[in-house]
Design an enzyme around this catalytic site. Structure first.
Site, mmCIF file in Angstrom:
data_model
loop_
_atom_site.group_PDB
_atom_site.id
_atom_site.type_symbol
_atom_site.label_atom_id
_atom_site.label_comp_id
_atom_site.label_asym_id
_atom_site.label_seq_id
_atom_site.Cartn_x
_atom_site.Cartn_y
_atom_site.Cartn_z
ATOM 1 N N GLY A 47 52.449 72.968 50.739
ATOM 2 C CA GLY A 47 52.341 71.566 50.372
ATOM 3 C C GLY A 47 53.644 70.809 50.425
ATOM 4 O O GLY A 47 53.656 69.577 50.316
ATOM 5 N N ASP A 70 43.525 35.885 34.056
ATOM 6 C CA ASP A 70 44.150 36.177 32.758
ATOM 7 C C ASP A 70 45.327 35.238 32.552
ATOM 8 O O ASP A 70 45.834 34.638 33.500
ATOM 9 C CB ASP A 70 44.592 37.641 32.659
ATOM 10 N N LYS A 124 41.862 37.297 28.845
ATOM 11 C CA LYS A 124 41.591 38.713 29.113
ATOM 12 C C LYS A 124 42.510 39.591 28.286
ATOM 13 O O LYS A 124 43.720 39.351 28.212
ATOM 14 C CB LYS A 124 41.787 39.047 30.600
ATOM 15 N N ARG A 143 43.250 43.869 27.660
ATOM 16 C CA ARG A 143 42.924 45.219 28.118
ATOM 17 C C ARG A 143 43.531 46.225 27.157
ATOM 18 O O ARG A 143 44.725 46.172 26.851
ATOM 19 C CB ARG A 143 43.476 45.464 29.524
ATOM 20 N N ASP A 199 44.752 36.620 42.093
ATOM 21 C CA ASP A 199 45.459 37.683 41.374
ATOM 22 C C ASP A 199 46.365 38.402 42.347
ATOM 23 O O ASP A 199 46.302 38.179 43.563
ATOM 24 C CB ASP A 199 44.455 38.650 40.749
ATOM 25 N N THR A 249 37.898 42.769 36.845
ATOM 26 C CA THR A 249 38.516 41.503 36.425
ATOM 27 C C THR A 249 37.992 40.349 37.269
ATOM 28 O O THR A 249 37.654 39.275 36.755
ATOM 29 C CB THR A 249 40.045 41.590 36.547
#
Length: 359
Positions: A71, A209, A238, A240, A263, A271
């Site tokens: 990896g 928001d 808004k 959160r 936004d 949203t």
């Protein structure tokens, strides 16, 4: 000597600031390498980088990314970079092949390899900058991850970072001690939107928001100037917490208008959906969701909702997560390639980005 290092920051360059402040150029500490700009694009960012290279009239420089069985990986340039003005284009979002952290590590390790190979100046062009949303403490003992990412960029001696529509411009500029450039996609959207509305239709720009009111105001001012008529401005409350979104307050008149919900990014889309539904309940004729970065994490169902008529994003993040035909039918992608190409051209020539950054 210590005072000089503290003031100038990594490699003797000034701490913080953008080119329009005059810092790195006016001081004479940074000189422009000779020759054409040298563009590299890491895997996953080549489609956008190819458009940027075409706009500049140059070819992407060759490099090799090798994967190891466990990896780990290594990336190196296949062309000389000593003394060159190098730009590495890589958007820091996850994709089906790589996580955000993998893409970030590849960018950092490649920048380190360029520095070791003698690159004269290294600019990281990151159309989408990861961890931009975690730019402050919102709970006790919270991390400020934006600042930690900035320290990683400085550790590999990246000279400048160019990003588009970061979540919080002030936090972005204050987190980095190297030079930062911030560009906005707003003029690109406005140019396309001017022809999308009926000349008599009322238009309102809505911030979903309170924190995005300034962004929405700038968008409204640009759109108003382009349309030559008044454009309304509204915003929605808004909050959160623990992944839950709440707040029902709505300020402004949208009755009979086309509403543009603006936004910086769309992640799950909840949203945008809340704002669209609230606008419809108040009589909006149609709703367009507009954001620079379309992450679209599990957003198919949201954008199939009839409350949203159209979704506008840029190609800073490819919309590979949108699988449903209903969602894709609403989507318009605006390219930022020309904007980034012009920014690179001006930076390479030690030109002024103020007009370009202000849109």
């Amino acid at each position: 000597l210590l005072l000089s290092i503290a003031v100038r920051g990594p490699r003797g360059y000034p701490r913080g600031g953008t080119s329009d402040e005059g810092g790195d150029r006016a001081s004479g500490w940074m000189t422009t390498p000779t020759g054409a700009p040298q563009l590299f694009a890491l895997e996953g960012s080549r489609p956008l980088a190819g458009k940027i290279a075409d706009a500049l009239g140059v070819e992407l420089a060759d490099h090799r990314e090798r994967e190891f069985e466990d990896g780990e990986h290594k990336t190196r340039p296949l062309v000389p970079v000593r003394g060159r003005d190098v730009y590495v284009i890589h958007s820091l979002h996850s994709d089906p092949d790589r996580s955000v952290h993998d893409r970030l590590c590849r960018l950092l390790f490649f920048a380190g390899a360029l520095r070791d190979a003698g690159a004269g100046r290294i600019t990281a062009v990151v159309p989408y900058l990861c961890y931009g949303r975690k730019d402050r403490k919102t709970k006790p003992r919270d991390p400020v991850t934006t600042r930690y990412v900035a320290r990683l960029f400085e550790a590999v001696e990246i000279d400048r970072v160019v990003a588009i529509d970061v979540h919080n411009v002030a936090a972005y500029q204050n987190a980095f001690r190297c030079a930062t450039e911030h560009l906005e996609a707003r003029p690109l959207f406005v140019e396309r939107l001017v022809d999308a509305f009926d000349e008599e239709a009322g238009v309102a720009v809505l911030s979903p928001d309170a924190g995005g009111v300034k962004r929405a105001r700038r968008f409204r001012e640009s759109l108003e100037a382009a349309l030559g008529r008044p454009v309304g401005q509204t915003f929605m409350e808004k909050y959160r917490s623990r992944g839950e979104v709440s707040g029902e307050g709505f300020v402004g008149d949208v009755d009979g208008r086309t509403v543009l919900v603006v936004d910086d990014l769309i992640s799950s889309g909840t949203t945008m959906k809340r704002a669209a539904e609230a606008s419809r309940e108040r009589g909006a004729a149609s709703v367009h969701a507009i954001a620079t970065h379309g992450l679209f994490v599990d957003a198919d169902e949201v954008f199939a909702d009839p409350a949203i008529d159209a979704v506008w994003v840029t190609d800073t993040v490819p919309p590979f997560r949108l699988g449903s035909e209903a969602a894709r039918a609403k989507l318009t992608v605006v390219s930022v390639a020309g904007l980034l190409a012009e920014a690179i051209r001006r930076l390479h020539e030690d030109g002024d980005l103020v007009e370009l950054a202000d849109g």
